[in-house]
Scaffold this motif. Structure first.
Motif, PDB file in Angstrom:
ATOM      1  N   ASP A  42       0.828  -1.209   0.000  1.00  0.00           N
ATOM      2  CA  ASP A  42       0.000   0.000   0.000  1.00  0.00           C
ATOM      3  C   ASP A  42       0.861   1.256   0.000  1.00  0.00           C
ATOM      4  OD1 ASP A  42      -2.320  -1.478  -0.004  1.00  0.00           O
ATOM      5  OD2 ASP A  42      -2.570  -1.435   2.178  1.00  0.00           O
ATOM      6  N   ALA A  43       1.979   1.215   0.728  1.00  0.00           N
ATOM      7  CA  ALA A  43       2.863   2.378   0.779  1.00  0.00           C
ATOM      8  C   ALA A  43       3.514   2.637  -0.578  1.00  0.00           C
ATOM      9  CB  ALA A  43       3.935   2.169   1.851  1.00  0.00           C
ATOM     10  N   VAL A  44       3.911   1.567  -1.275  1.00  0.00           N
ATOM     11  CA  VAL A  44       4.527   1.720  -2.602  1.00  0.00           C
ATOM     12  C   VAL A  44       3.510   2.267  -3.598  1.00  0.00           C
ATOM     13  CG1 VAL A  44       5.543   0.469  -4.543  1.00  0.00           C
ATOM     14  CG2 VAL A  44       6.281  -0.039  -2.212  1.00  0.00           C
ATOM     15  N   ILE A  45       2.286   1.746  -3.565  1.00  0.00           N
ATOM     16  CA  ILE A  45       1.235   2.233  -4.463  1.00  0.00           C
ATOM     17  C   ILE A  45       0.956   3.712  -4.206  1.00  0.00           C
ATOM     18  CG2 ILE A  45      -1.212   2.042  -5.049  1.00  0.00           C
ATOM     19  CD1 ILE A  45       0.526  -0.152  -6.214  1.00  0.00           C
ATOM     20  N   GLN A  46       0.898   4.100  -2.938  1.00  0.00           N
ATOM     21  CA  GLN A  46       0.659   5.502  -2.604  1.00  0.00           C
ATOM     22  C   GLN A  46       1.800   6.384  -3.113  1.00  0.00           C
ATOM     23  OE1 GLN A  46      -0.005   6.239   1.556  1.00  0.00           O
ATOM     24  NE2 GLN A  46      -0.091   8.460   1.312  1.00  0.00           N
ATOM     25  N   LEU A  47       3.033   5.885  -3.000  1.00  0.00           N
ATOM     26  CA  LEU A  47       4.190   6.640  -3.486  1.00  0.00           C
ATOM     27  C   LEU A  47       4.105   6.851  -5.000  1.00  0.00           C
ATOM     28  CD1 LEU A  47       7.013   7.886  -2.999  1.00  0.00           C
ATOM     29  CD2 LEU A  47       7.964   5.585  -3.334  1.00  0.00           C
ATOM     30  N   MET A  48       3.753   5.800  -5.735  1.00  0.00           N
ATOM     31  CA  MET A  48       3.656   5.923  -7.188  1.00  0.00           C
ATOM     32  C   MET A  48       2.496   6.830  -7.591  1.00  0.00           C
ATOM     33  SD  MET A  48       4.819   2.216  -8.747  1.00  0.00           S
ATOM     34  CE  MET A  48       3.598   1.225  -7.900  1.00  0.00           C
ATOM     35  N   GLU A  50       1.511   9.398  -5.918  1.00  0.00           N
ATOM     36  CA  GLU A  50       1.993  10.762  -5.680  1.00  0.00           C
ATOM     37  C   GLU A  50       2.904  11.221  -6.819  1.00  0.00           C
ATOM     38  OE1 GLU A  50       1.946  10.512  -0.774  1.00  0.00           O
ATOM     39  OE2 GLU A  50       3.841  10.576  -1.877  1.00  0.00           O
ATOM     40  N   PHE A  51       3.722  10.294  -7.352  1.00  0.00           N
ATOM     41  CA  PHE A  51       4.584  10.635  -8.485  1.00  0.00           C
ATOM     42  C   PHE A  51       3.743  11.017  -9.702  1.00  0.00           C
ATOM     43  CE2 PHE A  51       8.093  10.212  -6.189  1.00  0.00           C
ATOM     44  CZ  PHE A  51       8.937   9.121  -6.296  1.00  0.00           C
ATOM     45  N   VAL A  52       2.697  10.231  -9.972  1.00  0.00           N
ATOM     46  CA  VAL A  52       1.839  10.510 -11.128  1.00  0.00           C
ATOM     47  C   VAL A  52       1.166  11.864 -10.975  1.00  0.00           C
ATOM     48  CG1 VAL A  52      -0.243   9.786 -12.357  1.00  0.00           C
ATOM     49  CG2 VAL A  52       1.463   8.084 -11.680  1.00  0.00           C
ATOM     50  N   GLU A  53       0.673  12.144  -9.771  1.00  0.00           N
ATOM     51  CA  GLU A  53      -0.011  13.414  -9.532  1.00  0.00           C
ATOM     52  C   GLU A  53       0.953  14.591  -9.625  1.00  0.00           C
ATOM     53  OE1 GLU A  53      -2.153  13.424  -5.896  1.00  0.00           O
ATOM     54  OE2 GLU A  53      -2.759  15.527  -6.040  1.00  0.00           O
ATOM     55  N   PRO A  63      17.830   7.877 -15.043  1.00  0.00           N
ATOM     56  CA  PRO A  63      18.608   8.080 -13.807  1.00  0.00           C
ATOM     57  C   PRO A  63      17.891   8.980 -12.799  1.00  0.00           C
ATOM     58  CG  PRO A  63      20.037   8.254 -15.713  1.00  0.00           C
ATOM     59  CD  PRO A  63      18.628   8.211 -16.237  1.00  0.00           C
ATOM     60  N   LEU A  64      17.228  10.049 -13.298  1.00  0.00           N
ATOM     61  CA  LEU A  64      16.515  10.942 -12.386  1.00  0.00           C
ATOM     62  C   LEU A  64      15.315  10.236 -11.764  1.00  0.00           C
ATOM     63  CD1 LEU A  64      16.106  13.672 -11.100  1.00  0.00           C
ATOM     64  CD2 LEU A  64      14.881  14.424 -13.167  1.00  0.00           C
ATOM     65  N   PHE A  65      14.588   9.461 -12.587  1.00  0.00           N
ATOM     66  CA  PHE A  65      13.442   8.715 -12.064  1.00  0.00           C
ATOM     67  C   PHE A  65      13.892   7.695 -11.021  1.00  0.00           C
ATOM     68  CE2 PHE A  65       9.295   6.941 -11.988  1.00  0.00           C
ATOM     69  CZ  PHE A  65       9.446   5.577 -11.897  1.00  0.00           C
ATOM     70  N   GLN A  66      14.995   7.026 -11.303  1.00  0.00           N
ATOM     71  CA  GLN A  66      15.525   6.040 -10.359  1.00  0.00           C
ATOM     72  C   GLN A  66      15.912   6.701  -9.041  1.00  0.00           C
ATOM     73  OE1 GLN A  66      19.179   4.161 -11.598  1.00  0.00           O
ATOM     74  NE2 GLN A  66      18.900   2.423 -10.216  1.00  0.00           N
ATOM     75  N   THR A  71      14.780   7.682  -3.336  1.00  0.00           N
ATOM     76  CA  THR A  71      14.536   8.631  -2.244  1.00  0.00           C
ATOM     77  C   THR A  71      13.160   8.410  -1.627  1.00  0.00           C
ATOM     78  OG1 THR A  71      15.939  10.278  -3.342  1.00  0.00           O
ATOM     79  CG2 THR A  71      14.446  11.067  -1.623  1.00  0.00           C
ATOM     80  N   GLY A  72      12.161   8.190  -2.492  1.00  0.00           N
ATOM     81  CA  GLY A  72      10.803   7.967  -1.995  1.00  0.00           C
ATOM     82  C   GLY A  72      10.686   6.697  -1.175  1.00  0.00           C
ATOM     83  N   LEU A  73      11.298   5.616  -1.657  1.00  0.00           N
ATOM     84  CA  LEU A  73      11.239   4.345  -0.929  1.00  0.00           C
ATOM     85  C   LEU A  73      11.972   4.436   0.407  1.00  0.00           C
ATOM     86  CD1 LEU A  73      11.820   1.855  -3.897  1.00  0.00           C
ATOM     87  CD2 LEU A  73       9.681   2.250  -2.657  1.00  0.00           C
ATOM     88  N   ALA A  74      13.087   5.173   0.418  1.00  0.00           N
ATOM     89  CA  ALA A  74      13.853   5.307   1.661  1.00  0.00           C
ATOM     90  C   ALA A  74      13.100   6.122   2.703  1.00  0.00           C
ATOM     91  CB  ALA A  74      15.205   5.953   1.369  1.00  0.00           C
ATOM     92  N   SER A  75      12.174   6.960   2.250  1.00  0.00           N
ATOM     93  CA  SER A  75      11.446   7.822   3.186  1.00  0.00           C
ATOM     94  C   SER A  75      10.151   7.194   3.691  1.00  0.00           C
ATOM     95  CB  SER A  75      11.121   9.163   2.514  1.00  0.00           C
ATOM     96  OG  SER A  75      10.220   8.973   1.430  1.00  0.00           O
ATOM     97  N   LEU A  76       9.829   5.993   3.218  1.00  0.00           N
ATOM     98  CA  LEU A  76       8.590   5.351   3.654  1.00  0.00           C
ATOM     99  C   LEU A  76       8.640   5.068   5.152  1.00  0.00           C
ATOM    100  CD1 LEU A  76       7.849   2.772   0.792  1.00  0.00           C
ATOM    101  CD2 LEU A  76       6.841   5.028   1.148  1.00  0.00           C
ATOM    102  N   LYS A  77       7.531   5.327   5.812  1.00  0.00           N
ATOM    103  CA  LYS A  77       7.424   5.065   7.245  1.00  0.00           C
ATOM    104  C   LYS A  77       6.215   4.169   7.489  1.00  0.00           C
ATOM    105  CE  LYS A  77       9.567   9.426   8.674  1.00  0.00           C
ATOM    106  NZ  LYS A  77       9.409  10.669   9.466  1.00  0.00           N
TER     107      LYS A  77
END
Length: 218
Positions: A42-48, A50-53, A63-66, A71-77
């Protein structure tokens, strides 16, 4: 690019693998780990989402997308609610308010300690204090009031546990002088005739030979 990542994760069955890992951790009693597995997808889906929005139709280099994904995955709580309601709480009877307690240990149930021996440090007698209170003066609790409060706290402590109640008292002080149990011990023994009584010593030399062997083996 986000859609491609989502399709890839679905193709390699990441959601199913996470659910399997969650169930295995739950069955093994690793409840905190199970909660993490249950929240990852659920956290990964929410992150993606947010990227789309945020990015819309904007094109990014790989490279920038990666870098953004890392960064987004590392910040998941993850919200790790305590996996079990079992806990140990240590406190004093006058400051603690404990409810739904399964097991209660009350230590130091010695004469003059629980209940406490009344002190005569006040320069006013009990009659003087009662008279001043009736006259509207604000005073600290009288000895009678403190005794009633302590009796209520003792009752509350004794009646709190739903499964087990343990009372302990010392038979001697650090210098070896004898100490008496509180009258509360005798009261509870009479109230609960099927209670169990045990003596624990700090010095194994006070035990007989058989008990010393048991002490050493443990």
């Amino acid at each position: 690019m986000v859609e491609a990542v989502y399709v890839f994760l679905e193709e390699i069955q990441v959601p199913d693998k996470l659910e399997k890992a969650r169930l295995e951790a739950e069955e093994a009693g690793r409840l905190a780990e199970a909660m993490q597995h249950g929240q990852v997808w659920d956290a990964v889906i929410q992150l993606m989402d947010e990227f789309v929005e945020m990015l819309g139709e904007e094109e990014l280099s790989f490279p920038l997308f990666q870098q953004m994904m890392d960064t987004g995955l590392a910040s998941l709580k993850f919200a790790l609610i305590p996996p079990s309601l079992d806990q140990v709480f240590i406190g004093s009877m006058d400051l603690s308010r404990m409810y739904q307690v399964k097991c209660m240990f009350i230590i130091g149930v010695n004469d003059g300690v629980i209940p406490a021996r009344p002190s005569d440090e006040s320069v006013l007698s009990e009659d003087d204090r009662e008279w001043l209170k009736r006259a509207g003066a604000e005073l600290a609790e009288t000895g009678k009031e403190r005794l009633l409060d302590e009796q209520f706290l003792i009752y509350q402590a004794l009646s709190s546990p739903s499964h087990h109640l343990y009372l302990s008292y010392s038979v001697s002080d650090e210098e070896g002088r004898s100490l008496l149990p509180s009258p509360l011990i005798k009261y509870c023994q009479e109230l609960m005739p099927n209670h169990e009584h045990a003596l624990y010593v700090l010095d194994p030399e006070q035990l007989d030979d058989k008990e010393q062997l048991i002490f050493c083996s443990e």
